[in-house]
Structures are given as C-alpha cells and as structure tokens.
Design a protein around this motif. Sequence first.
Motif, PDB file in Angstrom:
ATOM      1  N   LYS A 211     113.250  51.559  -8.906  1.00 25.15           N
ATOM      2  CA  LYS A 211     113.118  52.583  -7.862  1.00 25.15           C
ATOM      3  C   LYS A 211     112.247  53.744  -8.338  1.00 25.15           C
ATOM      4  O   LYS A 211     111.350  54.187  -7.629  1.00 25.15           O
ATOM      5  CB  LYS A 211     114.506  53.117  -7.496  1.00 25.15           C
ATOM      6  CG  LYS A 211     114.909  52.891  -6.060  1.00 25.15           C
ATOM      7  CD  LYS A 211     116.239  53.562  -5.829  1.00 25.15           C
ATOM      8  CE  LYS A 211     116.606  53.593  -4.365  1.00 25.15           C
ATOM      9  NZ  LYS A 211     117.982  54.092  -4.187  1.00 25.15           N
TER      10      LYS A 211
ATOM     11  N   VAL B 168     108.582  52.715  -8.573  1.00 28.18           N
ATOM     12  CA  VAL B 168     107.925  52.631  -7.266  1.00 28.18           C
ATOM     13  C   VAL B 168     107.673  54.030  -6.705  1.00 28.18           C
ATOM     14  O   VAL B 168     106.606  54.313  -6.166  1.00 28.18           O
ATOM     15  CB  VAL B 168     108.777  51.780  -6.298  1.00 28.18           C
ATOM     16  CG1 VAL B 168     108.230  51.866  -4.885  1.00 28.18           C
ATOM     17  CG2 VAL B 168     108.828  50.333  -6.765  1.00 28.18           C
TER      18      VAL B 168
ATOM     19  N   LYS C 283     104.066  55.584  -5.791  1.00 29.77           N
ATOM     20  CA  LYS C 283     103.750  56.106  -4.451  1.00 29.77           C
ATOM     21  C   LYS C 283     103.281  57.553  -4.510  1.00 29.77           C
ATOM     22  O   LYS C 283     102.354  57.944  -3.813  1.00 29.77           O
ATOM     23  CB  LYS C 283     104.986  56.002  -3.560  1.00 29.77           C
ATOM     24  CG  LYS C 283     105.239  54.598  -3.029  1.00 29.77           C
ATOM     25  CD  LYS C 283     106.359  54.629  -2.019  1.00 29.77           C
ATOM     26  CE  LYS C 283     106.669  53.242  -1.482  1.00 29.77           C
ATOM     27  NZ  LYS C 283     108.007  53.207  -0.850  1.00 29.77           N
TER      28      LYS C 283
ATOM     29  N   LEU D 139     107.502  44.482 -10.597  1.00 26.73           N
ATOM     30  CA  LEU D 139     108.251  44.076  -9.398  1.00 26.73           C
ATOM     31  C   LEU D 139     108.541  42.583  -9.402  1.00 26.73           C
ATOM     32  O   LEU D 139     109.667  42.157  -9.161  1.00 26.73           O
ATOM     33  CB  LEU D 139     107.450  44.447  -8.138  1.00 26.73           C
ATOM     34  CG  LEU D 139     107.375  45.928  -7.796  1.00 26.73           C
ATOM     35  CD1 LEU D 139     106.365  46.164  -6.683  1.00 26.73           C
ATOM     36  CD2 LEU D 139     108.749  46.455  -7.391  1.00 26.73           C
TER      37      LEU D 139
ATOM     38  N   HIS E 294     111.199  40.889  -6.970  1.00 26.92           N
ATOM     39  CA  HIS E 294     110.664  41.437  -5.724  1.00 26.92           C
ATOM     40  C   HIS E 294     109.329  40.787  -5.365  1.00 26.92           C
ATOM     41  O   HIS E 294     108.284  41.436  -5.381  1.00 26.92           O
ATOM     42  CB  HIS E 294     110.496  42.950  -5.843  1.00 26.92           C
ATOM     43  CG  HIS E 294     111.757  43.665  -6.192  1.00 26.92           C
ATOM     44  ND1 HIS E 294     112.757  43.906  -5.264  1.00 26.92           N
ATOM     45  CD2 HIS E 294     112.219  44.169  -7.359  1.00 26.92           C
ATOM     46  CE1 HIS E 294     113.759  44.538  -5.852  1.00 26.92           C
ATOM     47  NE2 HIS E 294     113.452  44.709  -7.123  1.00 26.92           N
TER      48      HIS E 294
ATOM     49  N   GLN F 179     108.195  39.621  -2.534  1.00 21.25           N
ATOM     50  CA  GLN F 179     107.531  40.078  -1.294  1.00 21.25           C
ATOM     51  C   GLN F 179     106.810  41.400  -1.502  1.00 21.25           C
ATOM     52  O   GLN F 179     105.708  41.610  -0.999  1.00 21.25           O
ATOM     53  CB  GLN F 179     108.553  40.184  -0.151  1.00 21.25           C
ATOM     54  CG  GLN F 179     108.957  38.822   0.418  1.00 21.25           C
ATOM     55  CD  GLN F 179     107.760  37.903   0.704  1.00 21.25           C
ATOM     56  OE1 GLN F 179     106.781  38.310   1.330  1.00 21.25           O
ATOM     57  NE2 GLN F 179     107.830  36.670   0.203  1.00 21.25           N
ATOM     58  N   LYS F 180     107.456  42.319  -2.257  1.00 18.53           N
ATOM     59  CA  LYS F 180     106.803  43.600  -2.530  1.00 18.53           C
ATOM     60  C   LYS F 180     105.521  43.383  -3.341  1.00 18.53           C
ATOM     61  O   LYS F 180     104.527  44.080  -3.162  1.00 18.53           O
ATOM     62  CB  LYS F 180     107.749  44.517  -3.303  1.00 18.53           C
ATOM     63  CG  LYS F 180     108.843  45.107  -2.447  1.00 18.53           C
ATOM     64  CD  LYS F 180     109.451  46.335  -3.128  1.00 18.53           C
ATOM     65  CE  LYS F 180     110.493  46.965  -2.227  1.00 18.53           C
ATOM     66  NZ  LYS F 180     111.845  46.924  -2.796  1.00 18.53           N
ATOM     67  N   THR F 181     105.560  42.415  -4.258  1.00 13.16           N
ATOM     68  CA  THR F 181     104.385  42.102  -5.074  1.00 13.16           C
ATOM     69  C   THR F 181     103.248  41.631  -4.176  1.00 13.16           C
ATOM     70  O   THR F 181     102.107  42.085  -4.300  1.00 13.16           O
ATOM     71  CB  THR F 181     104.731  40.988  -6.084  1.00 13.16           C
ATOM     72  OG1 THR F 181     105.928  41.343  -6.762  1.00 13.16           O
ATOM     73  CG2 THR F 181     103.628  40.795  -7.088  1.00 13.16           C
TER      74      THR F 181
ATOM     75  N   GLY G 282     102.942  42.278  -1.069  1.00 12.40           N
ATOM     76  CA  GLY G 282     102.526  43.431  -0.270  1.00 12.40           C
ATOM     77  C   GLY G 282     101.474  44.256  -0.993  1.00 12.40           C
ATOM     78  O   GLY G 282     100.498  44.714  -0.383  1.00 12.40           O
ATOM     79  N   LEU G 283     101.661  44.431  -2.302  1.00 13.77           N
ATOM     80  CA  LEU G 283     100.697  45.212  -3.074  1.00 13.77           C
ATOM     81  C   LEU G 283      99.351  44.501  -3.161  1.00 13.77           C
ATOM     82  O   LEU G 283      98.303  45.140  -3.174  1.00 13.77           O
ATOM     83  CB  LEU G 283     101.241  45.503  -4.468  1.00 13.77           C
ATOM     84  CG  LEU G 283     102.180  46.698  -4.540  1.00 13.77           C
ATOM     85  CD1 LEU G 283     102.740  46.858  -5.940  1.00 13.77           C
ATOM     86  CD2 LEU G 283     101.440  47.980  -4.149  1.00 13.77           C
TER      87      LEU G 283
END
Length: 578
Positions: free
Chosen positions: A145, A148, A152, A174, A179, A181-183, A185-186
């Motif tokens: 957390k 991230v 950001k 990630l 994670h 999906q987050k990877t 996404g990036l």
Amino acid sequence: MKIISFVATCHSAWVRVYTNKSICKPGISTNFEKEVKCLDDAVTLFHQMVRMKPLPSVVDFSKLFKIMIKMKHYSAVLSLFRQMRKLGIPISDFILTIMINSYCLMYRVDCAFSVLPIYLKKGIPFDVVTFNTLLRGLFSENKVKDAVELFKKLVREDICEPNDFMYATVMNGLSKRGHTQKTLGLLRLMEQGNTEPDICIYNIVIDALCKDGNLDAAINILNEMKQKDIHPDILTYNSFINGLCKLGQWEKVKTWFSEMVNLNIYPDVRIFNILIDGLCKEGKVEDAEEVMKHMVRKGVEPDIFTYNAIMDGYCLRGQVKRARRIFDIMIDKSIEPNIISYNILINGYCMKKEVNDAMQLFCEISQKGSKPDVVTYNTILQGLFKLGRIGHAKKFFAEMLSAGFISDFYTHGIVLNGYFKYGLVEEALSLFNKLEGKRENTDIELYNIVINGLCNNGKLDEACAIFEKLSLIGLLPNARTYNKMIHGFCLEGLLDEANDMLRKMEENGYLPNVFTYNVLVRGFLRCSKITEMTTFMKEMTGRGFSFDATTTELLVNVLRESPSILDMILELHSKIMK
DNA sequence: CTAGGGTTAG
C-alpha cells in the motif's frame, strides 16, 4: 518423444550454431574486487583511503561500498558512511542512494526514508533512482500500500517522471505479491505515457500471468510485444516453460523449448532447473536425472537448485534413501547443502513418519555450519503432530520460540490444526486469542482452520460466532470458509442451515466445488434424506464432479440398507464414466 | 560508483 531425447536434439542444433562463439563476460574488474576479500579488508582499505592526500574520489568510496553490500555487510557500510560525514569527506547522490539501499536491504525502509533530509541539507536533488530504491525497500517489506501510494504521489505531484526502471520495480513488486491485474494495468498506463515498455517490463507481466496459470493471456501479451518488434529472450521462455511444466503440458513444453533453441537462445542452468523441477514434481525423477546428465554433457553444471529439485522429487515419491544419496553426491561435488536441502530431506522423513531421522538431521544442521529456519521448525512440527506426539510437538514449538524464531502463518496453521485434531480445543483457542491480540489474524485461512476445528470438536455454536465476526474484522469468507461451515451444519444434521450457507456462498460469488457437494451429499445421506441427496448428486455429476473416498464408503453402507437407490446410483455412475 | 525481469523447501 521423451523430454530428454527432445532436449538433446534441440541442444545439438544449438551447439552446431554456437560452438565457435566464445562467451565473454563484460569486464568489471576493479582493483578493489581483487583486494577486498572480507569485511576486515574493506574497513582497512577505508581507513587507508581517508588518510590519503589527495582524497580518493567519491566514486572510489562508492565502489568500496558496493563491494561491501555484495558481501552483505550493510550495517558496516552505514557505519563507514557516518565516519565519512564526520571527517567532512564530500558525498554525492550516488553515495546517498547506496545508504538508502543498505537500509532497505536490512529491511529498515523506515530508516531509509530518514536519509532524505541529508539530500536537503547538502542541496542534492532527489532523483528517480532515490525513489526507486525506496520503492524497492517498501515492497521488500511487503508494504504494498505504501509503495503504491508513494508511486502515485510521485506521479501526481510531478516529483519525478517514472522511467522504465521505476515501472519495472513497481510492477515486479505488485506481481510478486499476487496483484497481476494491477501489474497489467501499469503496462497499459505505460503504453499511454512516454515510457515505452521494454522486454524487461513485458517479461514481468508475462511471468505473472504464467504463474497464475493464465497462459492464454500471457500469449496475448507476447503477441503484442512481437508486434512492436520486441523479441522474447531466455527469461520469456523461462516463464512460459515454467507455466507449462506446472500445468503438466509436456508436449507444449517441448514445442516452446525447441522454438527457443531455434532462435539460438542457449538454455542455461536456470531453465534446465525449471525443467528438472517440473519433471520431479510430476514424479518423473528418472527423466529429470536424464536431463541433468544431458546438461552436464553440454557443459552446463548443475547447481544447488538442480540437486534440491531432484532430492525433492525422490522425497515426494517416498524414496528418502535415494534423496539422501543425492544429498551425499552433491556434497562430493563440493556443492554445500543449504537450509532448503535440509528442509527437503527433513520433509521427506516426516512424510514417511520417520521423525527420529528427521530430528537427527535437524541436529546435524548446525554442526555442518548451516542454520535451521522457520520452515525447518514448521516441517518437524507437522511431522510430530502427524505422529500424534503432542507433548513433543508442544515442547518443540516452545523451543522454537525461545530460540528466537518468529512463528509465521504456517506455524500457526500447523499448531492450531494439530491441537484441534487431538481435541485440545482449549490450547487451540488460547493460541488463537493470542494471535488475535497481536493482530496476526489478518488471513482468512487462519479462521478457516479455527472454524473447522470447532466444528469437528462439536462446537458449532462457537464456529458460527466466529463466522459472524468475520465481517467485523473486515475479512471476506472464501470458498473454504463456506465449505467448513456447511460441513459443520451437516455434522449436526442441520441440513436447512447447511442449505442457507450454500445459498450465501453462491450469493457471494463462490460456486459449490467438489468438497461442497461431497459434504452435502454425505450430510443428506447420514440423515437418510434420499430425495435431497439425489438432487445434489445429479447437480454434482452434471458439473463433472465425482464422489470422494469417504462419500463412496458411506454410499456403499446406505445401499445395503436401501437397495432402492441402486438404480439412481448406477445411472449417475455411468454418466461420470462417460 | 546508485535502480529493473527467470529456478528450490513447510
């Protein structure tokens, strides 16, 4: 074709292409690397350096620190750095990053952040490397957390423009923590921005997808990458071959291996290890040994990973003696066993209920200059509980804690399960309360164990109370939680409640699985509710699930008493068989 | 001289 002959064919093809090329390492030779062999050398050199006139450059100090970090003397680096500052020796952004990195490698990212004021004091600007190092530190302490949020913040407040390194750090952090999906996404974010994803970035995404068993998605990414004229390298193949091995798709493993060799990518020890481990996990240890012989013939030396994989392969088949022979061979080849080698053998003994041999090996570890770790203790604990040696297990658990080892999630699971299995509900709950007090209760699996244990010990009410409490703690029940609860209700003959729980399970997005059906069928069977049972059996077979051993045994018993259900069973059976 | 991707055990 067997894997080994296949590998051999590919390899000969490669050797024909490459025999004349010599592989040369980039020469990073410094005087330091030869001179500095241990911490004492480094400190001595440092003291010589600070007395030199003129002073060596800040680059030389950086080089020295780099060598010390390689030898894992992190706190010594920090102490020399403090001396440098006291002596007024000029420092640079490089040196400061090394300090941040040292703290991070010591798992002290909090201290790493405290280096930042020095930048301000010296008027050294922060750069992307500074933050990248801190991000790595946060991830290495699983502070996902925070990492991230920092990332950001850097982007939002335009503190620094993330480059490909930073994307790789965050994406790797990630992806390694699940994670995916987050990877992904990036990756999409990068594609929209100024930083073009390179092969490293694609490999991170592909590896995450392959580890999830999502090979199709990984192939899609591979195709996207190829369209941008970025070519797969050995690491890309590594991920795919590893994923295919884990899925047991050996034909595809061959295809990918040959494709890789055709692209003149030379298989190295790591990719052979993946192949060997995959074969071993599938019980094909002879094939794995063939692959090992092959790599030796081709000049790729097996390493500790190779031997550990093969030892584990034999242990998984219950052949601990053969595993032990591999262990001795490894030592003969002057490869020092590491703690994982010991853990594999200890696990092998424990699985065969030969806990005395396991204990003997445990005692040898420290004599041979290695150190047991939490996995060693967990493995032996599990072995002791398996044999029902409760007193010994309790003593061993206490010993572990007093030796300064920190029990982890696995330890708690093993001990709680063990206590419940032997009816020590008081002890189990006392440990569980302690964990809740220490806020080490953030994993739903821990609750699953407790719910299961309470149900099996006739404490359904307490299990229900804990189930109700989950939402208060902010934990979501998973499929196993529901299965345990359904099991608990069935044990008490509360079939309506079991059905309600099943409904809740489906409402929350979990389809009943093979365990759910078996538990329900057994529940109805025990209460002689044949009609309801039939409904579930039909649904179950319709979805391709079959009965487990316990259910089958119960069915046989019921058949003796009510032969009328035989027709239905035969019908369902023929459905399963076809 | 500072930072990024692949393999092992409970």
